[in-house]
Design a protein around this motif. Sequence first.
Motif, PDB file in Angstrom:
ATOM      1  N   VAL A  22     -41.243  72.846  31.219  1.00 20.61           N
ATOM      2  CA  VAL A  22     -41.203  73.811  32.322  1.00 20.61           C
ATOM      3  C   VAL A  22     -40.561  75.134  31.909  1.00 20.61           C
ATOM      4  CG1 VAL A  22     -41.184  72.003  34.073  1.00 20.61           C
ATOM      5  CG2 VAL A  22     -39.012  72.865  33.175  1.00 20.61           C
ATOM      6  N   SER A  23     -39.965  75.175  30.719  1.00 20.85           N
ATOM      7  CA  SER A  23     -39.416  76.414  30.180  1.00 20.85           C
ATOM      8  C   SER A  23     -39.610  76.398  28.668  1.00 20.85           C
ATOM      9  CB  SER A  23     -37.930  76.555  30.528  1.00 20.85           C
ATOM     10  OG  SER A  23     -37.184  75.475  29.991  1.00 20.85           O
ATOM     11  N   ARG A  24     -39.434  77.528  28.049  1.00 15.28           N
ATOM     12  CA  ARG A  24     -39.650  77.616  26.600  1.00 15.28           C
ATOM     13  C   ARG A  24     -38.604  76.803  25.841  1.00 15.28           C
ATOM     14  NH1 ARG A  24     -43.268  81.234  24.759  1.00 15.28           N
ATOM     15  NH2 ARG A  24     -44.078  82.782  26.223  1.00 15.28           N
ATOM     16  N   VAL A  25     -39.058  76.062  24.838  1.00 15.20           N
ATOM     17  CA  VAL A  25     -38.176  75.257  24.001  1.00 15.20           C
ATOM     18  C   VAL A  25     -38.460  75.615  22.549  1.00 15.20           C
ATOM     19  CG1 VAL A  25     -37.485  72.935  23.316  1.00 15.20           C
ATOM     20  CG2 VAL A  25     -38.187  73.381  25.679  1.00 15.20           C
ATOM     21  N   GLU A  26     -37.408  75.892  21.799  1.00 18.43           N
ATOM     22  CA  GLU A  26     -37.576  76.260  20.397  1.00 18.43           C
ATOM     23  C   GLU A  26     -38.224  75.118  19.622  1.00 18.43           C
ATOM     24  OE1 GLU A  26     -34.904  77.816  16.584  1.00 18.43           O
ATOM     25  OE2 GLU A  26     -33.967  77.460  18.558  1.00 18.43           O
ATOM     26  N   GLY A  27     -39.276  75.437  18.880  1.00 26.10           N
ATOM     27  CA  GLY A  27     -39.956  74.439  18.059  1.00 26.10           C
ATOM     28  C   GLY A  27     -41.022  73.657  18.796  1.00 26.10           C
ATOM     29  N   VAL A  28     -41.255  73.964  20.082  1.00 25.49           N
ATOM     30  CA  VAL A  28     -42.273  73.264  20.871  1.00 25.49           C
ATOM     31  C   VAL A  28     -43.350  74.258  21.294  1.00 25.49           C
ATOM     32  CG1 VAL A  28     -42.748  71.981  22.984  1.00 25.49           C
ATOM     33  CG2 VAL A  28     -40.639  71.559  21.723  1.00 25.49           C
ATOM     34  N   ASP A  29     -44.599  73.899  21.013  1.00 19.07           N
ATOM     35  CA  ASP A  29     -45.736  74.741  21.366  1.00 19.07           C
ATOM     36  C   ASP A  29     -46.465  74.113  22.545  1.00 19.07           C
ATOM     37  OD1 ASP A  29     -47.964  76.300  21.580  1.00 19.07           O
ATOM     38  OD2 ASP A  29     -48.787  75.811  19.607  1.00 19.07           O
ATOM     39  N   ASN A  30     -46.494  74.795  23.692  1.00 24.30           N
ATOM     40  CA  ASN A  30     -47.141  74.278  24.896  1.00 24.30           C
ATOM     41  C   ASN A  30     -48.645  74.535  24.933  1.00 24.30           C
ATOM     42  OD1 ASN A  30     -44.947  73.079  26.177  1.00 24.30           O
ATOM     43  ND2 ASN A  30     -44.327  74.976  27.187  1.00 24.30           N
ATOM     44  N   GLY A  31     -49.214  74.965  23.825  1.00 17.85           N
ATOM     45  CA  GLY A  31     -50.644  75.257  23.794  1.00 17.85           C
ATOM     46  C   GLY A  31     -51.482  74.047  24.175  1.00 17.85           C
ATOM     47  N   PHE A  32     -52.487  74.267  25.014  1.00 12.52           N
ATOM     48  CA  PHE A  32     -53.289  73.155  25.535  1.00 12.52           C
ATOM     49  C   PHE A  32     -54.097  72.464  24.436  1.00 12.52           C
ATOM     50  CE2 PHE A  32     -57.034  71.301  27.569  1.00 12.52           C
ATOM     51  CZ  PHE A  32     -56.433  70.520  28.553  1.00 12.52           C
ATOM     52  N   PHE A  33     -54.493  73.204  23.412  1.00  8.73           N
ATOM     53  CA  PHE A  33     -55.339  72.627  22.370  1.00  8.73           C
ATOM     54  C   PHE A  33     -54.559  72.289  21.100  1.00  8.73           C
ATOM     55  CE2 PHE A  33     -58.197  75.156  25.033  1.00  8.73           C
ATOM     56  CZ  PHE A  33     -59.129  74.179  25.374  1.00  8.73           C
ATOM     57  N   ASN A  34     -53.245  72.261  21.191  1.00  7.15           N
ATOM     58  CA  ASN A  34     -52.426  71.928  20.027  1.00  7.15           C
ATOM     59  C   ASN A  34     -52.134  70.427  20.019  1.00  7.15           C
ATOM     60  OD1 ASN A  34     -50.648  71.717  17.919  1.00  7.15           O
ATOM     61  ND2 ASN A  34     -49.054  72.990  18.827  1.00  7.15           N
ATOM     62  N   TYR A  35     -52.757  69.704  19.105  1.00  5.69           N
ATOM     63  CA  TYR A  35     -52.540  68.265  18.970  1.00  5.69           C
ATOM     64  C   TYR A  35     -51.662  67.954  17.751  1.00  5.69           C
ATOM     65  CZ  TYR A  35     -56.235  67.631  22.432  1.00  5.69           C
ATOM     66  OH  TYR A  35     -56.983  67.661  23.589  1.00  5.69           O
ATOM     67  N   GLY A  36     -50.935  68.953  17.288  1.00  6.12           N
ATOM     68  CA  GLY A  36     -50.122  68.782  16.089  1.00  6.12           C
ATOM     69  C   GLY A  36     -48.721  68.283  16.372  1.00  6.12           C
ATOM     70  N   LYS A  37     -47.858  68.368  15.341  1.00  9.36           N
ATOM     71  CA  LYS A  37     -46.505  67.813  15.393  1.00  9.36           C
ATOM     72  C   LYS A  37     -45.600  68.552  16.364  1.00  9.36           C
ATOM     73  CE  LYS A  37     -46.012  68.381  10.986  1.00  9.36           C
ATOM     74  NZ  LYS A  37     -47.380  68.857  10.717  1.00  9.36           N
ATOM     75  N   ASP A  38     -45.878  69.840  16.602  1.00 14.72           N
ATOM     76  CA  ASP A  38     -45.051  70.613  17.523  1.00 14.72           C
ATOM     77  C   ASP A  38     -45.702  70.769  18.897  1.00 14.72           C
ATOM     78  OD1 ASP A  38     -47.130  72.217  16.729  1.00 14.72           O
ATOM     79  OD2 ASP A  38     -45.924  74.042  16.556  1.00 14.72           O
ATOM     80  N   GLY A  39     -46.762  70.017  19.146  1.00 14.34           N
ATOM     81  CA  GLY A  39     -47.504  70.139  20.392  1.00 14.34           C
ATOM     82  C   GLY A  39     -47.057  69.159  21.465  1.00 14.34           C
ATOM     83  N   VAL A  40     -47.653  69.295  22.644  1.00 12.55           N
ATOM     84  CA  VAL A  40     -47.334  68.429  23.787  1.00 12.55           C
ATOM     85  C   VAL A  40     -48.628  67.788  24.309  1.00 12.55           C
ATOM     86  CG1 VAL A  40     -45.222  69.580  24.490  1.00 12.55           C
ATOM     87  CG2 VAL A  40     -47.408  70.469  25.302  1.00 12.55           C
ATOM     88  N   LYS A  41     -49.466  67.372  23.376  1.00 11.26           N
ATOM     89  CA  LYS A  41     -50.725  66.709  23.708  1.00 11.26           C
ATOM     90  C   LYS A  41     -50.798  65.373  22.981  1.00 11.26           C
ATOM     91  CE  LYS A  41     -53.848  67.992  25.684  1.00 11.26           C
ATOM     92  NZ  LYS A  41     -54.989  68.902  25.440  1.00 11.26           N
ATOM     93  N   THR A  42     -51.375  64.390  23.661  1.00 11.52           N
ATOM     94  CA  THR A  42     -51.669  63.095  23.034  1.00 11.52           C
ATOM     95  C   THR A  42     -52.956  62.555  23.630  1.00 11.52           C
ATOM     96  OG1 THR A  42     -49.630  62.516  24.218  1.00 11.52           O
ATOM     97  CG2 THR A  42     -49.849  61.685  22.008  1.00 11.52           C
TER      98      THR A  42
END
Length: 288
Positions: free
Chosen positions: A124-144
Amino acid sequence: MKYSFLFFLLVCSVSVFSQEDKPKADSTNIVKEKKLKLNLDIVSRYLWRGQCWGGDYVSVQPTIEYTATPKLTFGFWGTTNFQKDYSYSDGAIYKGYQEIDFYAMYQINDFLQFQLWDYYWPSVSRVEGVDNGFFNYGKDGVKTVDAMLYFDFSDGYKYPFNATISTLVAGNDFRYDDNGENPKRNFTTYIELGYTLTPFEKSTVKWLQNIELDPVVGAVLNNKAAYYNFADYDKVSFCNLGIKATKEIDLGNGFTMPLWLNYVHNAATKNTKDFGKNFLIAGISFSY
């Protein structure tokens, strides 16, 4: 991102209540209407597979589901607790939580269904090292991406037994070596066994007759990626032991209102003081 997410949930919620029982011009329209299912859950807190996300705050959870063919269904599910604060003082548990999931379900036969879920859980807010990009399925993403086999023997076989095998096949589900390097996909797997009981079916008390009880046993098999934050790390972890009581109320005009109460015990040895082991969640649903 936060406000667009809330606006989208609000639109979904309003659509559930704005349906009117109007006469249809022809049978084709009737068939089309039955393909679309709308649901809105209001829950006392969000608990997923024995893990609480967003703390002890009421959550709103809309669902939109479309049946494309008799075997193929597409859907959307979302949740938010409308909290802006990111975490508690120790940073262990998130207060603010939001999630958007898209899914497809294919009915293989009478008892077996294949499901594919795309989980998106932006902070819900910016976090260092976390990418909220919808199409990011990588290690720093929030998709599974979760691939599931769901067995249900209640209809064609008249056995009120169901089972789920769930494996994360893409997205942020990586295990690392002892130095925190060399990420490898973990394929974290969760299994769940469930049963449906109607113990009051023959009761002389009418309001008890349609109450369902659903006991469940769920366990994570290989949590080396620590995707399940409140399950044990490197052993079978029974994180979801519970029973759910549901009573459905028919409101007429195609609307139903299930009321439910769910008790869940997380038997994992790794549980923080803030998280806890026992949960009692109440919920109400509006379905059309």
